[in-house]
Each structure stands twice: as C-alpha cells, then as structure tokens.
Design a protein around this motif. Structure first.
Motif, mmCIF file in Angstrom:
data_model
loop_
_atom_site.group_PDB
_atom_site.id
_atom_site.type_symbol
_atom_site.label_atom_id
_atom_site.label_comp_id
_atom_site.label_asym_id
_atom_site.label_seq_id
_atom_site.Cartn_x
_atom_site.Cartn_y
_atom_site.Cartn_z
ATOM 1 N N LEU A 90 -8.605 0.300 -15.877
ATOM 2 C CA LEU A 90 -8.609 1.586 -15.188
ATOM 3 C C LEU A 90 -7.706 1.479 -13.969
ATOM 4 O O LEU A 90 -7.837 0.535 -13.177
ATOM 5 N N ILE A 91 -6.804 2.440 -13.804
ATOM 6 C CA ILE A 91 -5.875 2.447 -12.678
ATOM 7 C C ILE A 91 -6.101 3.705 -11.845
ATOM 8 O O ILE A 91 -6.005 4.821 -12.355
ATOM 9 N N GLU A 92 -6.424 3.506 -10.584
ATOM 10 C CA GLU A 92 -6.528 4.598 -9.619
ATOM 11 C C GLU A 92 -5.247 4.619 -8.798
ATOM 12 O O GLU A 92 -4.874 3.606 -8.182
ATOM 13 N N ILE A 93 -4.541 5.747 -8.785
ATOM 14 C CA ILE A 93 -3.224 5.844 -8.157
ATOM 15 C C ILE A 93 -3.347 6.610 -6.836
ATOM 16 O O ILE A 93 -3.932 7.690 -6.784
ATOM 17 N N HIS A 150 -10.141 -3.153 -13.296
ATOM 18 C CA HIS A 150 -9.758 -2.010 -12.462
ATOM 19 C C HIS A 150 -8.680 -2.425 -11.476
ATOM 20 O O HIS A 150 -8.598 -3.581 -11.054
ATOM 21 N N LEU A 151 -7.842 -1.474 -11.098
ATOM 22 C CA LEU A 151 -6.818 -1.680 -10.078
ATOM 23 C C LEU A 151 -6.622 -0.392 -9.289
ATOM 24 O O LEU A 151 -6.736 0.709 -9.845
ATOM 25 N N VAL A 152 -6.314 -0.537 -8.020
ATOM 26 C CA VAL A 152 -5.804 0.566 -7.198
ATOM 27 C C VAL A 152 -4.323 0.306 -7.009
ATOM 28 O O VAL A 152 -3.923 -0.774 -6.559
ATOM 29 N N ILE A 160 2.375 -0.207 3.824
ATOM 30 C CA ILE A 160 2.033 -1.584 4.181
ATOM 31 C C ILE A 160 0.547 -1.807 3.923
ATOM 32 O O ILE A 160 -0.296 -1.007 4.356
ATOM 33 N N LEU A 161 0.219 -2.879 3.232
ATOM 34 C CA LEU A 161 -1.164 -3.218 2.912
ATOM 35 C C LEU A 161 -1.578 -4.435 3.728
ATOM 36 O O LEU A 161 -0.898 -5.460 3.719
ATOM 37 N N ARG A 162 -2.712 -4.332 4.422
ATOM 38 C CA ARG A 162 -3.209 -5.437 5.247
ATOM 39 C C ARG A 162 -4.711 -5.608 5.031
ATOM 40 O O ARG A 162 -5.399 -4.694 4.579
ATOM 41 N N LYS A 172 -5.901 -8.613 -5.294
ATOM 42 C CA LYS A 172 -6.009 -8.659 -6.746
ATOM 43 C C LYS A 172 -6.477 -7.313 -7.286
ATOM 44 O O LYS A 172 -6.352 -7.014 -8.475
ATOM 45 N N GLU A 173 -7.035 -6.485 -6.377
ATOM 46 C CA GLU A 173 -7.575 -5.185 -6.777
ATOM 47 C C GLU A 173 -6.701 -4.020 -6.330
ATOM 48 O O GLU A 173 -6.772 -2.938 -6.930
ATOM 49 N N VAL A 174 -5.920 -4.215 -5.291
ATOM 50 C CA VAL A 174 -5.063 -3.148 -4.783
ATOM 51 C C VAL A 174 -3.671 -3.711 -4.558
ATOM 52 O O VAL A 174 -3.516 -4.830 -4.055
ATOM 53 N N MET A 175 -2.652 -2.963 -4.953
ATOM 54 C CA MET A 175 -1.286 -3.481 -4.876
ATOM 55 C C MET A 175 -0.279 -2.348 -4.933
ATOM 56 O O MET A 175 -0.607 -1.209 -5.303
ATOM 57 N N SER A 176 0.944 -2.687 -4.596
ATOM 58 C CA SER A 176 2.059 -1.757 -4.753
ATOM 59 C C SER A 176 2.395 -1.608 -6.229
ATOM 60 O O SER A 176 2.203 -2.529 -7.029
#
Length: 322
Positions: A90-93, A150-152, A160-162, A172-176
C-alpha cells in the motif's frame, strides 16, 4: 499491469464545473478555489509517483490506483496498491513541501515552512490504518501469512525529511519518490515465496474492483450553493464563457467567436457533475437554455446515454466514473 488506472478525481471535476458557473464574488468562491488547488496538487503528486510505479515490469504486479473500499460502516482510500503473488504494498502519496520532521518520541509529524512549524496528520499512521482495513476486507481471500507492506511516498523531490537521532528506521516507511523503486526491489528480495496462484490473484483483483466505490459528493450542498447561484447556458470550450448560441449549424461564442459542433457536450457534463443523475429533457433544456424540446432531444440522442421511458417521461442515466 495497471488494472485500475488513475483518473482525474470526481471531486476535482465537480469543483471545476462549479467554478465555471459560479460568480467570482460568491461567498464560497475562495473556499472552493482553495480546495480545488489543494486537490489538484494532491493529484499532481499522485501522477508524479505513478511515473515510478509504471517502471515496474507489467507481469510482476497488478496495480490499482485510487481505490475507495468499504470497511464496516465507512470507507477508506488507497492511493496506490501493488498486488503480486508474493506480497502486497500500500502506497500513501503526499505532495508536501518544506521540511517534514518525524518525531519518534511524540509520534507526531511536524511540517516546517519558512521557519513556521505546524503539526500535521501522521501519514505513516494513516497508511497503517489503511493496511489494517484492507487486511480485514480481504480476510476471507488472503491467507493469514500473506505479507501486506506499506510506504509513505513524498512526491516533491525538494521536500526535506528529518527525524530524531537514532530514529532513522522510519525512513524504511517514508521516502522520496525517487527511492521508491529501490525500496520495492528490497521487498522483492525479502518476499520470494509465491503464495497466490494466478487464479487466486485474479479473484482478489475482481473483488477489489467490485468493492470500489468512488466518492460522489454533492458539491453544491457541501459549499451551500443555491440553485439560483449556478449560471446557465452552453459553455464555450475555448474561453469558458456561457454565451454560446446555436446559429448556422454551429455553436458560436459571443465572447471569443469560437465555433464548435459539440460544445453542448461539456455543458451537459457540467449538469451531470453538479446535479448528479438521472435527468430528463426539461432539466438539460433549462440548464443549457435551449430553445425547444425537439432540439434538446436531438442533442441528447447524440450522447447515447442509457435511458428509459418515452417522450417527456424519458429519463437519462449517464454514469460518473472515478
């Protein structure tokens, strides 16, 4: 293979039709424009991520875009679902900008833009909830051991993700979006065992497509738009003015002089989007400001909409898809 393509969301199409026919000074205009822009940005982000999932081999996955599925007394939506014989993802965009800080202590997410910080809804918790609901929906079709991942995915490459020091596992769960394909490759290495046959996979596919229910809101009710506030007439496909008239075998725009044989079709669809279905000849005749029953019937006959009844009692049943 894409089994449910992504389409322009029904709500975006409804808001666009509403703005075509609403005064620029209407009390709800600014709110509608803000909501329209926000939804358009979300849709653009989804299309940007689709570019990456489209790189996957057709034979490896069944891809569903914008699924809206029932769970108990409510519905949940999945931006993108990848289904394979080995696992599902599942991908949440999210099309967010600025800086996103995932606080591993408070379990909150903060968005920082131009030095201003605000807490936002946690997209990881959102997609985990969707995964829980999907597992419940498919409990009779999937074995308990079937992996659901699942991924975001953040569509804006400049975001920028911090997170806190030592909390990097959250990435591992949220990425560009640029890293999506590589994360999927890691999952393919982890999940190699085939758990679903082709027949079983198709059964799940058919069930998901059957369960899908597009969101069909009455936008006029949502924004308190009175019937008399909606402008009528045939809309010009070139400049969107509502002054088109049928003259000399053409629809002619009084504003930009554009000519068209089929301008009436866009205006009929405006009516469908704003008033839902079904409708009668009289509804379209009044909405498009057409001169007669016979002329309106001639136009409606060209649409091939399903209908029942005869003469003035005929009811047309066009479909709204999403």
């Amino acid at each position: 293979m894409i089994v449910k393509p992504r389409q322009v969301p029904l709500t975006i199409r409804k808001l666009q039709a509403l703005m075509y026919r609403l005064s620029a000074t209407h009390q709800s205009r600014l709110e509608i424009e803000r909501d329209f822009s926000r939804r358009k940005a979300g849709y653009k982000g989804e299309l940007d991520v689709d570019y990456h999932t489209n790189l996957l081999p057709d034979e490896d996955y069944l891809i569903f875009h914008a699924l809206r599925l029932p769970y108990k007394a409510t519905y949940f939506q999945i931006d993108t679902l990848l289904l394979s014989p080995q696992y599902a993802l599942l991908i949440e965009i999210k099309n967010l900008f600025g800086e996103l800080f995932f606080d591993q202590h408070s379990k909150q997410v903060f968005k920082i833009v131009n030095g201003k910080e605000e807490a936002i809804s946690d997209p990881i918790a959102q997609v985990k909830r969707q995964k829980y609901q999907l597992k419940g929906l498919l409990s009779s079709l999937l074995p308990n051991s079937f992996p659901l991942e699942h991924l975001v995915v953040i569509s804006n490459p400049a975001t920028i993700l911090r997170t806190n020091p030592g909390g990097e596992s959250v990435f591992k769960e949220v990425m560009s979006a640029n890293n999506l394909i590589f994360r999927i490759s890691e999952m393919e290495t982890t999940y190699k065992k085939q758990l679903l046959t082709t027949t079983h996979l198709n059964r799940v596919k058919d069930y998901l497509l059957q369960c899908h229910q597009p969101l069909n809101q009455d936008v006029c009710e949502q924004y308190s738009i009175a019937t008399q506030d909606i402008f009528k007439g045939v809309r010009c496909p070139n400049c969107n003015d509502l002054s088109m008239k049928w003259e000399k075998a053409n629809w002619n725009c009084r504003q930009c002089t554009h000519q068209s044989k089929t301008a009436y079709l866009g205006s009929i669809h405006d009516y469908i989007l704003l008033h839902n279905v079904p409708f009668k000849n009289a509804h379209i005749r009044e909405f498009l400001q057409l001169p007669s029953v016979i002329f309106t019937t001639r136009l409606l006959n060209k649409t091939n909409f399903p209908s029942n009844g005869h003469r003035r009692h005929r009811i047309y049943h066009p479909s709204l898809s999403d």
